[in-house]
Write a protein that holds these residues in place. Sequence first.
Motif, mmCIF file in Angstrom:
data_model
loop_
_atom_site.group_PDB
_atom_site.id
_atom_site.type_symbol
_atom_site.label_atom_id
_atom_site.label_comp_id
_atom_site.label_asym_id
_atom_site.label_seq_id
_atom_site.Cartn_x
_atom_site.Cartn_y
_atom_site.Cartn_z
ATOM 1 N N TYR A 37 8.347 6.981 -3.041
ATOM 2 C CA TYR A 37 7.958 6.304 -2.034
ATOM 3 C C TYR A 37 6.567 6.222 -1.415
ATOM 4 C CZ TYR A 37 12.854 5.651 0.004
ATOM 5 O OH TYR A 37 14.118 5.202 0.213
ATOM 6 N N GLN A 38 5.944 7.358 -1.995
ATOM 7 C CA GLN A 38 4.409 7.490 -1.739
ATOM 8 C C GLN A 38 3.597 6.619 -2.620
ATOM 9 O OE1 GLN A 38 3.841 11.854 -1.831
ATOM 10 N NE2 GLN A 38 3.923 12.193 0.193
ATOM 11 N N ARG A 39 4.205 6.424 -3.836
ATOM 12 C CA ARG A 39 3.448 5.702 -4.791
ATOM 13 C C ARG A 39 3.656 4.260 -4.355
ATOM 14 N NH1 ARG A 39 -0.471 4.232 -8.029
ATOM 15 N NH2 ARG A 39 0.204 3.115 -10.018
ATOM 16 N N ALA A 40 4.814 3.735 -3.995
ATOM 17 C CA ALA A 40 5.141 2.526 -3.540
ATOM 18 C C ALA A 40 4.279 2.038 -2.286
ATOM 19 C CB ALA A 40 6.494 2.300 -2.949
ATOM 20 N N LEU A 41 4.143 3.201 -1.372
ATOM 21 C CA LEU A 41 3.171 2.921 -0.109
ATOM 22 C C LEU A 41 1.900 2.652 -0.589
ATOM 23 C CD1 LEU A 41 4.306 5.283 2.694
ATOM 24 C CD2 LEU A 41 3.830 2.840 2.889
ATOM 25 N N ALA A 42 1.380 3.415 -1.555
ATOM 26 C CA ALA A 42 -0.120 3.354 -2.048
ATOM 27 C C ALA A 42 -0.372 1.996 -2.672
ATOM 28 C CB ALA A 42 -0.394 4.256 -3.010
ATOM 29 N N THR A 50 1.393 -0.857 -1.699
ATOM 30 C CA THR A 50 1.755 -2.094 -0.837
ATOM 31 C C THR A 50 0.805 -2.377 0.329
ATOM 32 O OG1 THR A 50 4.089 -1.279 -0.977
ATOM 33 C CG2 THR A 50 3.503 -2.606 0.845
ATOM 34 N N ARG A 51 0.357 -3.505 0.471
ATOM 35 C CA ARG A 51 -0.738 -3.995 1.330
ATOM 36 C C ARG A 51 0.222 -4.945 2.461
ATOM 37 N NH1 ARG A 51 -5.673 -5.955 -2.336
ATOM 38 N NH2 ARG A 51 -5.862 -4.036 -3.607
ATOM 39 N N GLN A 52 1.309 -4.944 2.687
ATOM 40 C CA GLN A 52 2.215 -5.963 3.400
ATOM 41 C C GLN A 52 2.592 -5.141 4.407
ATOM 42 O OE1 GLN A 52 4.968 -7.445 4.639
ATOM 43 N NE2 GLN A 52 3.895 -9.038 5.195
ATOM 44 N N ALA A 53 2.122 -5.646 5.716
ATOM 45 C CA ALA A 53 2.651 -4.185 6.803
ATOM 46 C C ALA A 53 3.869 -4.189 7.054
ATOM 47 C CB ALA A 53 1.605 -5.142 8.189
ATOM 48 N N PRO A 54 4.774 -5.202 7.223
ATOM 49 C CA PRO A 54 6.285 -4.888 7.521
ATOM 50 C C PRO A 54 6.897 -3.938 6.349
ATOM 51 C CG PRO A 54 5.880 -7.163 8.071
ATOM 52 C CD PRO A 54 4.409 -6.543 7.473
ATOM 53 N N GLU A 55 6.564 -4.369 5.023
ATOM 54 C CA GLU A 55 7.028 -3.521 3.834
ATOM 55 C C GLU A 55 6.367 -1.860 3.826
ATOM 56 O OE1 GLU A 55 5.799 -5.497 0.377
ATOM 57 O OE2 GLU A 55 7.762 -6.523 0.155
ATOM 58 N N ARG A 56 5.196 -1.711 4.687
ATOM 59 C CA ARG A 56 4.584 -0.687 4.577
ATOM 60 C C ARG A 56 5.413 0.247 5.747
ATOM 61 N NH1 ARG A 56 0.240 1.238 2.413
ATOM 62 N NH2 ARG A 56 -0.128 2.695 3.771
ATOM 63 N N ARG A 57 5.411 -0.400 6.901
ATOM 64 C CA ARG A 57 6.337 0.128 8.058
ATOM 65 C C ARG A 57 7.839 0.705 7.481
ATOM 66 N NH1 ARG A 57 3.846 -3.898 10.996
ATOM 67 N NH2 ARG A 57 6.062 -4.988 11.222
ATOM 68 N N PHE A 58 8.323 -0.281 6.805
ATOM 69 C CA PHE A 58 9.697 0.051 6.097
ATOM 70 C C PHE A 58 9.562 1.291 5.406
ATOM 71 C CE2 PHE A 58 12.979 -0.144 2.732
ATOM 72 C CZ PHE A 58 14.123 -0.466 3.476
ATOM 73 N N GLU A 63 7.461 3.603 5.227
ATOM 74 C CA GLU A 63 7.098 4.827 5.785
ATOM 75 C C GLU A 63 8.223 5.369 6.820
ATOM 76 O OE1 GLU A 63 2.424 3.585 6.907
ATOM 77 O OE2 GLU A 63 3.918 3.050 8.310
ATOM 78 N N ALA A 64 8.993 4.413 7.268
ATOM 79 C CA ALA A 64 10.300 4.785 7.990
ATOM 80 C C ALA A 64 11.531 5.492 6.923
ATOM 81 C CB ALA A 64 11.214 3.737 8.522
ATOM 82 N N ARG A 65 11.515 4.852 5.713
ATOM 83 C CA ARG A 65 12.307 5.411 4.728
ATOM 84 C C ARG A 65 11.822 6.996 4.354
ATOM 85 N NH1 ARG A 65 16.215 2.496 1.830
ATOM 86 N NH2 ARG A 65 17.325 1.453 3.311
ATOM 87 N N LEU A 66 10.564 7.095 4.116
ATOM 88 C CA LEU A 66 9.879 8.297 3.880
ATOM 89 C C LEU A 66 10.189 9.408 5.076
ATOM 90 C CD1 LEU A 66 8.292 10.070 1.760
ATOM 91 C CD2 LEU A 66 6.198 9.093 2.521
ATOM 92 N N ALA A 67 9.839 8.931 6.119
ATOM 93 C CA ALA A 67 10.074 10.024 7.252
ATOM 94 C C ALA A 67 11.544 10.586 7.380
ATOM 95 C CB ALA A 67 9.803 9.315 8.588
#
Length: 418
Positions: free
Chosen positions: A390-395, A397-405, A407-411
Amino acid sequence: MPGQSGEAVQVLVARVYREQSRRILATLIRLLGDFDLAEEALHEAFFVAVERWQKDGVPDNPRAWLVSVGRFKAIDALRRRARFAASQAALVSQLEHLEQHDWDGEDVQDDRLRLIFTCCHPALAADAQVPLTLREICDLSTEEIARAFLVSPATIAQRIVRAKAKIRDAGIPYQVPTLDELPERLDSVLRVIYLVFNEGYSASMGAELTREDLTREAIRLGRLLLELLPEAEVLGLLALMLLHESRRGARLSSTGELILLDEQDRSLWQRALMDEGCALVERGLRSGRGGAYCLQAAIAAVHAEAPSAEQTDWPQIVGLYEVLLRLQPSPVIELNRAVALAKRDGPAAGLEQVEAILQRGDLQDYHLIHAARADFCRQLGRVEAARESYQRALALTRQAPERRFLEARLAQLVSSSA
């Protein structure tokens, strides 16, 4: 009407630019025969519009007005250059041609399909055709195009510059090919239209997940192309875009959060687009000449026809992906097959396929493969591996809704393991 405030006119000009600038540019390229001159003329025309529309009022046909002003600005610019470079025969000839061929403002045809075929001319390098078209037709930045191709912006910029120079120096015609020439030119054009759609359906970066102007534009171009050449793969591409577009309204919550396909409210799917897309798929497959686009559309049609996520025919989808892989080997298609396989056989089967792709060194910088790996690991209880992915995917990803999704999964993962 005269007397509008400067702010109101600026808002209007910005809207016209957003909605019409690519059509105006395509016509200016046809009239001027030069990409860079047309781009300069386009921006000059919009600059003039801010001042003139406030004083004189908005013209009845803003697009024709802007084309006319842009053309005259280009001629003025060439006249100035010719005075200081009279020895440059090509410049003088270009100016004479423009001055001799008057334009009455009535010929404001839609030149974007013509421009796509010019940008996809076989004389241009294959790796430059799509970036040039995305830049000129859709006004995507070099950064957005680079993101789609997983290369650097500098590389994309160089390809575009070289392609423009080739069009100018080789005298590549600005026209739709003859019917005899169309089939060999079709693949590049289909690829361009689909990339335009993809950028609109899932923007590569920014605050918004989708850009309706781009999906609408791609579908419009697909319809134009189908009228021109009703081949199976044109049917397939248009069907694929319509089926995806039918689901766009269900992909975000009321607060702008991403909703995965399995969790979408299917009552929000646009039935008219789905029915049209499914009918086009059937036409394409019946012809016996369908290829990759027809197969992808067939996969989308299986999703469209499922009453619920639980009733999706995953064995059929896996089978279609296997046929598609044989026809068009690709690690991205392998990834999509892995996701379908996980739905059919469980997360361990999907994870095995994803690990194989990554171990080969493919898709290392593609955020969706790391998100898929994270999801499979999460379902299998491999919390640490899921967290890392998840952290690798976040690093990436530049698309805001995808980042929030993500981040929520990671949380959720962290809280469940606490």
